[in-house]
Motif scaffolding. Structure first.
Motif, PDB file in Angstrom:
ATOM      1  N   ASN A  70       0.822  -1.208   0.000  1.00  0.00           N
ATOM      2  CA  ASN A  70       0.000   0.000   0.000  1.00  0.00           C
ATOM      3  C   ASN A  70       0.857   1.260   0.000  1.00  0.00           C
ATOM      4  N   GLY A  94     -10.622  -0.422 -10.528  1.00  0.00           N
ATOM      5  CA  GLY A  94      -9.308  -0.412  -9.898  1.00  0.00           C
ATOM      6  C   GLY A  94      -8.268   0.161 -10.828  1.00  0.00           C
ATOM      7  N   THR A  95      -7.050   0.338 -10.280  1.00  0.00           N
ATOM      8  CA  THR A  95      -5.956   0.874 -11.081  1.00  0.00           C
ATOM      9  C   THR A  95      -4.662   0.127 -10.752  1.00  0.00           C
ATOM     10  N   SER A 101      -4.595  -2.224  -7.366  1.00  0.00           N
ATOM     11  CA  SER A 101      -5.420  -2.124  -6.167  1.00  0.00           C
ATOM     12  C   SER A 101      -6.037  -3.499  -5.882  1.00  0.00           C
ATOM     13  N   THR A 102      -6.617  -3.651  -4.687  1.00  0.00           N
ATOM     14  CA  THR A 102      -6.966  -5.014  -4.237  1.00  0.00           C
ATOM     15  C   THR A 102      -8.001  -5.701  -5.129  1.00  0.00           C
ATOM     16  N   PHE A 103      -9.094  -5.013  -5.470  1.00  0.00           N
ATOM     17  CA  PHE A 103     -10.120  -5.672  -6.284  1.00  0.00           C
ATOM     18  C   PHE A 103      -9.513  -6.115  -7.618  1.00  0.00           C
ATOM     19  N   GLU A 133      -6.772  -6.072   3.829  1.00  0.00           N
ATOM     20  CA  GLU A 133      -6.641  -6.016   2.370  1.00  0.00           C
ATOM     21  C   GLU A 133      -7.070  -7.333   1.722  1.00  0.00           C
ATOM     22  N   ASP A 136     -10.551  -7.610   1.034  1.00  0.00           N
ATOM     23  CA  ASP A 136     -10.978  -6.809  -0.119  1.00  0.00           C
ATOM     24  C   ASP A 136     -10.368  -7.324  -1.422  1.00  0.00           C
TER      25      ASP A 136
ATOM     26  N   THR B 149      -6.418   3.860  -0.711  1.00  0.00           N
ATOM     27  CA  THR B 149      -5.276   3.456  -1.529  1.00  0.00           C
ATOM     28  C   THR B 149      -5.393   1.997  -1.954  1.00  0.00           C
ATOM     29  N   TRP B 150      -5.761   1.086  -1.014  1.00  0.00           N
ATOM     30  CA  TRP B 150      -5.813  -0.301  -1.481  1.00  0.00           C
ATOM     31  C   TRP B 150      -7.024  -0.546  -2.391  1.00  0.00           C
ATOM     32  N   GLN B 151      -8.096   0.254  -2.220  1.00  0.00           N
ATOM     33  CA  GLN B 151      -9.264   0.023  -3.071  1.00  0.00           C
ATOM     34  C   GLN B 151      -9.161   0.703  -4.434  1.00  0.00           C
ATOM     35  N   THR B 152      -8.533   1.891  -4.470  1.00  0.00           N
ATOM     36  CA  THR B 152      -8.518   2.643  -5.736  1.00  0.00           C
ATOM     37  C   THR B 152      -7.120   2.898  -6.279  1.00  0.00           C
ATOM     38  N   GLY B 153      -6.102   2.745  -5.437  1.00  0.00           N
ATOM     39  CA  GLY B 153      -4.736   3.049  -5.858  1.00  0.00           C
ATOM     40  C   GLY B 153      -4.269   4.429  -5.421  1.00  0.00           C
ATOM     41  N   PRO B 165     -11.165   4.942 -10.958  1.00  0.00           N
ATOM     42  CA  PRO B 165     -10.574   5.967 -10.092  1.00  0.00           C
ATOM     43  C   PRO B 165      -9.636   6.909 -10.847  1.00  0.00           C
TER      44      PRO B 165
END
Lengths: 549, 284
Positions: A70, A94-95, A101-103, A133, A136, B149-153, B165
C-alpha cells in the motif's frame, strides 16, 4: 452437479496427463463419476472440447497486499494513471500496472486461471492490515507468511544457552507468532541482515554475530528449520537468503543450502541468489551450480523470481538491499522500520533488455527453470512485483515451452549477456504437464494444501480451462473458463461473477501465551499492548484453518 | 502530550533504558509551545523559511560549501553555526526521527518543503538510521488514506465519476470541487465540513442536498437536509484505526448505542442502489 466434458485433463498430482476425461463437481468439490441411476438431476455441462483442463493456479510467492504494497501504491501514482479498469455489473473498478489495487489484483489473478495466492512477507505487528486487504481481494483463497528472521524476541530466545530450553521456547514463540498473526508459514528475509543494518552495520554472512544478542544467521536458520518441522507446519521454512542481488552471492546460497541439508526448505526468488562475480565486479550466471545442487537434493524447493522487462516496483523486508538499490539507481525510495520485528524498503525500477545486468538476470531465471530437472522442485514466480508483475506469467510460459521463441528473445538482449550465461545452449521445452506442475500442482504440494493443485476426488473445485493454441502466451492469457469452488467466475478471460475466497492460516499447537519474561519485554518495548496484538476473528470472516499434521 | 510520554520523548526503550535522559529532543517552531518547553534545544525560526532551512541543512549534511552564506549569517532567523551543530548531532545519533506537522505544508513552498524534508531524511541514511513521521491532525486520517489506496490506488482526492478511479489533488480534492460548485449532492461521513472548510465551500454545501452520518450535533448537522445518527466508532461500535505510523489497531465497542454504525448505514444504501441498478450483491 456440474460436469466438464471433452477436455484434455492435466492433473499431474494424480498422474493424469492430457487424457480426455470428464470432471464432476458438486457443492464446490470435485466428486467421483456418479453411478447410475441418478436422482433425475441433469448436470450443468461445460464443453471443454479443444481445451486443456487444469486445477486452478497456486501462487507461492507474491507481494500483493499489506503495508509495504500500500505504501508503494501511495508512492507511485504513475503506476496507476494509464492502467485503470472500469467497474462492471459484477466487479469493482481499480488501477495499477505493477501494484494493482486489491479488487483488481483478485480479478487479474483469476483472469489467468489462478485461484489461490500467498502474500510473501508480513510482520506480525502489521498482520491486521494485511487481513483487511485480503478481505478486499476477491475471487481468491489467500494467506501469508509471517516474518521472523529479524524478530527481537526470536533473537533473544536464541541467546538462551541451554539447548533444550532454547528449543522449547523458540517453538512456543513461533507457534504464538503464527497464531497471533493468523499466518500460514514462517518467512525469513535476510536473517540478521535487516537488524544489522538498523545498527548501521554492514551486511551479514552466515557466521556474523548480529547485534544486539550476538546470534548468527546460521544458528537462526538451523533452529527455525527444526521448529517448523516439529510444529508440523504445512509449508517448510520460506527463505529469502542473505546477500540478495549481490555479485558472487552463489557462495552464500550454496553454503545456506549445505547448512540446511536434509531439512524441508523453500528458497524463494532463486534467480536473485544465483550470481557469480566477474573480475570487474559484475554478475555472471551460476544457475548451473545451483541447479546441479538442487537436482541432488529433492528435499529443497524453490521459485524462480523470473525477470520481466519493463517497469516493476521492488519491495521487500530486506531494507538494506533496497537502500543500496536506491543509491545505485537514484530512484525514489521508501523505507519502514517495524519496531521490534523487521524493516521494509520500496524502490521502483525498470528492467531493460539493453542493460547487461538485467539481460543476465533474465537469462539466469530461465536457466534455473530449464536446468532444475524435477519440476516439483521449482515454481513459476516473478516475486511479483519485484522481478516483474504476475500478469507476465503467460509470457514466461511461452518462453519455457517454445525454444525458438526463447532464442529470438535472447537475440534481442544486450549482446554481451551470452558471455556470462549458458541459456543459448539450452534446448529443453516444457510440456503442458510440467507447466501444470510449476504453476499449480507443485506449489500446492510444497504448501501441503491437500485440496488444491489437483482434480482428484475431494479437491476444491478450483479449475482453469484454457483453449489449446500454438501460441502458449495467448493460450494462458485468456482461459475459456475459470471455476472457483465450483462456480464459473471467468468466461473467455473476463470476470463474470464475483465471489469471495477464504483466508488460509494455521493454528499450530504450543503455549497459548507468551512466556512471562517475553510478555514483560512486550509490555515495556512494543508500542502497543499485548492484548491488542493478536488478530481478532473479525478479520478472517471467511476462513479455512489448514491442519498441522 | 501523550505523544511525548508514550512514544517520542519519555518512553523507556530496549536500547534507551533511561528514557528522556537517553534522548536528545530538538524542536523547530515559529513560536514557543508546550512541546518546545520539553526540548533540549529549541530553535525559534522566522515563519515561511522552511524551504531555505531544509535546503541549507541538506547542504551541510552533504558537506557542500556555502559561498553565499558567511559563517556569521543566519538562516530562518537562527545562526548558521546552530544549524551546523544540529547536523553534527543528527549524524552522531544511532537512530533519528523527524516528526513534522501540517504547518510545513502551509507555508510558502508547500509540497516542495515536504520534498526537501523527505530528501534530507533519506540522505541522513548515508550516515545513520533516520526516519520521518508525519503528524496527522484528525483521528484516523491515515485509515481513510490506507483504505482508499488499497481500493482505488490513490490516498485521497479520488474521482470515480467515470467508473474508474482518477486522482488529482487540487482538482478533485473536496475543497476545490466545492469551490468550483461541481458537486450537486453530498454524503458526509465522520467529518464536520461546516467547521473545517472555508466559507465559500460551506456556502455551496448549504445550497445542495446534504446527507450527514454523525453521532453528535455539530456545525454541519444544523443545516444538513438529512442527518442519520450513527454510533460513534470505538465507543458504540468496533472498527479499525490506523495509527500515524501505519499500525492498524482494533477499536472496541464499549457500550450499546441505539444507532446503527456508519458501515451498516452505507451498506443498506448501497444495497438499495444495487437493486435498482441490478448489480450483483456479492460485489458490494
Amino acid at each position: 452437479m456440474l460436469k466438464i466434458i471433452n477436455g484434455q485433463v492435466y492433473d499431474p498430482a494424480n498422474g493424469v496427463s492430457g487424457e480426455l476425461k470428464d470432471v464432476y463437481i458438486e457443492d464446490g468439490k470435485i466428486i467421483a463419476e456418479p453411478g447410475f441411476p441418478q436422482n433425475n438431476a441433469v448436470p450443468d455441462l461445460i464443453d471443454a472440447a479443444g481445451c486443456v483442463v487444469m486445477p486452478g493456479g497456486v501462487e507461492i510467492h507474491s507481494h500483493l497486499a499489506g503495508p509495504k504494497v500500500n505504501t508503494a501504491r501511495m508512492m507511485c501514482p504513475e503506476d496507476h494513471y494509464d492502467h485503470f479498469h472500469t467497474k462492471t455489473s459484477v466487479s469493482r473498478s481499480g488501477t495499477g500496472l505493477t501494484i494493482p489495487s486489491t479488487f483488481l489484483t483478485g480479478q487479474l489473478y483469476s483472469r489467468l486461471g489462478y485461484t489461490t495466492v500467498f502474500e510473501a512477507a508480513v510482520p506480525a505487528l502489521l498482520a491486521r492490515h494485511v487481513h483487511e486487504e485480503l478481505q478486499d481481494t476477491p475471487l481468491l483463497d489467500a494467506g501469508f507468511y509471517t516474518l521472523m528472521g529479524n524478530n527481537y524476541m526470536m533473537m533473544k530466545v536464541l541467546g538462551e544457552p541451554d539447548s533444550k530450553k532454547r528449543k522449547e521456547r523458540l517453538r512456543d514463540l513461533v507457534a504464538w507468532l503464527l497464531r497471533s498473526s493468523k499466518g500460514y508459514a514462517v518467512k525469513v528475509v535476510n536473517p540478521g541482515g535487516v537488524e544489522s543494518w538498523k545498527w548501521s552495520q554492514g551486511s551479514v554472512n552466515l557466521d556474523t554475530p548480529v547485534p544486539p544478542f550476538g546470534v548468527t544467521p546460521r544458528r537462526m536458520l538451523l533452529e527455525l528449520v527444526d521448529v517448523v518441522e516439529e510444529l508440523h507446519l504445512p509449508h517448510s521454512l520460506h527463505l529469502h537468503s542473505n546477500h540478495l542481488g549481490e555479485a558472487g552471492n552463489v557462495q552464500t546460497t550454496l553454503e545456506t543450502m549445505r547448512t540446511l541439508e536434509g531439512h524441508r526448505l523453500h528458497l524463494t526468488h532463486m534467480q536473485f541468489h544465483s550470481y557469480g562475480a566477474t573480475k570487474s565486479g559484475g554478475i555472471s550466471s551460476e544457475a548451473p551450480r545451483i541447479a546441479e545442487y538442487l537436482n541432488q537434493h529433492p528435499e529443497f524447493t524453490c521459485d524462480a523470481g523470473q525477470i520481466v522487462f519493463g517497469p516493476v516496483t521492488t519491495m521487500t523486508a530486506d531494507s538494506p538491499m533496497q537502500f543500496h538499490l536506491h543509491q545505485l539507481t537514484g530512484n525514489k525510495w521508501a523505507n519502514a522500520d517495524v519496531e521490534m520485528e523487521t524493516g521494509a524498503g520500496i524502490v521502483p525500477l525498470i528492467y531493460r533488455p539493453s542493460n547487461l545486468v538485467n539481460a543476465i538476470q533474465w537469462s539466469i531465471g530461465l536457466e534455473l527453470l530449464l536446468l532444475v530437472k524435477n519440476p516439483w522442485q521449482i515454481f513459476l514466480t516473478t516475486d511479483h512485483p519485484n522481478a516483474g508483475p504476475f500478469t507476465a506469467y503467460p509470457q514466461i510460459i511461452r518462453l519455457l515451452m517454445d525454444a525458438d521463441y526463447r532464442r529470438a528473445r535472447l537475440a534481442e538482449l544486450n549482446p554481451k549477456a551470452v558471455r556470462y550465461t549458458c541459456l543459448a545452449e539450452l534446448d529443453r521445452e516444457y510440456t503442458l504437464d510440467e507447466i501444470a506442475i510449476i504453476t499449480r500442482a507443485g506449489p500446492a504440494k510444497a504448501l501441503r494444501l491437500s485440496n488444491k493443485g489437483h482434480l482428484g476426488v475431494g479437491a476444491d473445485a478450483d479449475v482453469a480451462i484454457y483453449p489449446l493454441q500454438q501460441d502458449k502466451e495467448a493460450m494462458f492469457s485468456r482461459p475459456a473458463y475459470v471455476l472457483k469452488d465450483g462456480q464459473v467466475i471467468v468466461r473467455d478471460g473476463q470476470v463474470i461473477k464475483n465471489v469471495m475466497g477464504r483466508t488460509l492460516f494455521v493454528q499450530p499447537e504450543g503455549a497459548q501465551k507468551l512466556p512471562p519474561d517475553l510478555a514483560d519485554d512486550f509490555a515495556r518495548f512494543y508500542s502497543i499492548a499485548l492484548s491488542n496484538f493478536a488478530v481478532q476473528e473479525e478479520y478472517v470472516e471467511r476462513q479455512e484453518v489448514i491442519p498441522c499434521i | 502530550m501523550r505523544h511525548l510520554s508514550r512514544y517520542s520523548a519519555l518512553a523507556k526503550g530496549l536500547f534507551v533504558a533511561e528514557g528522556r535522559k537517553g534522548r536528545k529532543v530538538v524542536v523547530i517552531d515559529v513560536r514557543p509551545t508546550a512541546t518546545s518547553k520539553q526540548a533540549d534545544e529549541f530553535l525559534e525560526i522566522t515563519p515561511g523559511q522552511d524551504f531555505e532551512i531544509a535546503t541549507v541543512l541538506r547542504a551541510i549534511i552533504k558537506g557542500l560549501p556555502l559561498p553565499e552564506l558567511p559563517e556569521d549569517s543566519t538562516v530562518g532567523g537562527v545562526p548558521l553555526s546552530k544549524w551546523r551543530e544540529l547536523v553534527s548531532l543528527m549524524k552522531a545519533c544511532h537512530y533519528g526521527v523527524v516528526m513534522f506537522g501540517i504547518g510545513v505544508t502551509e507555508s510558502r513552498g508547500k509540497d516542495l518543503n515536504l520534498e526537501q524534508i523527505i530528501k534530507l531524511v533519506g540522505e541522513m541514511n548515508e550516515f545513520t538510521r533516520f526516519y520521518a513521521i508525519p503528524m496527522r491532525g484528525h483521528g484516523n486520517v491515515n485509515g481513510s488514506n490506507q483504505v482508499l489506496t488499497w481500493q482505488t490506488g490513490y490516498p485521497f482526492a479520488v474521482n470515480l465519476s467515470r467508473g474508474y478511479p482518477r486522482y488529482n489533488p487540487g482538482e478533485f480534492s473536496v475543497m476545490d470541487l466545492l469551490i468550483r460548485r461541481e458537486v450537486d449532492a453530498a454524503l458526509i461521513i465522520a467529518t464536520d465540513p461546516g467547521a473545517h472548510l472555508p466559507k465559500v465551500a460551506v456556502e455551496h454545501l448549504k445550497n445542495i442536498p446534504t446527507i450527514v452520518l454523525e453521532p453528535h450535533e455539530n456545525l454541519t448537522t444544523s443545516w444538513a437536509n438529512v442527518v442519520i445518527p450513527v454510533a460513534p466508532a470505538g465507543v458504540g461500535v468496533s472498527g479499525t484505526f490506523y495509527r500515524m505510523d501505519n499500525v492498524a489497531l482494533q477499536v472496541k465497542k464499549l457500550a450499546d448505542f441505539p444507532f446503527p454504525s456508519d458501515l451498516e448505514v452505507v451498506k443498506s444504501i448501497k444495497e438499495r442502489i444495487a437493486d435498482v441498478k441490478d448489480y450483483q450483491r456479492a460485489s458490494l
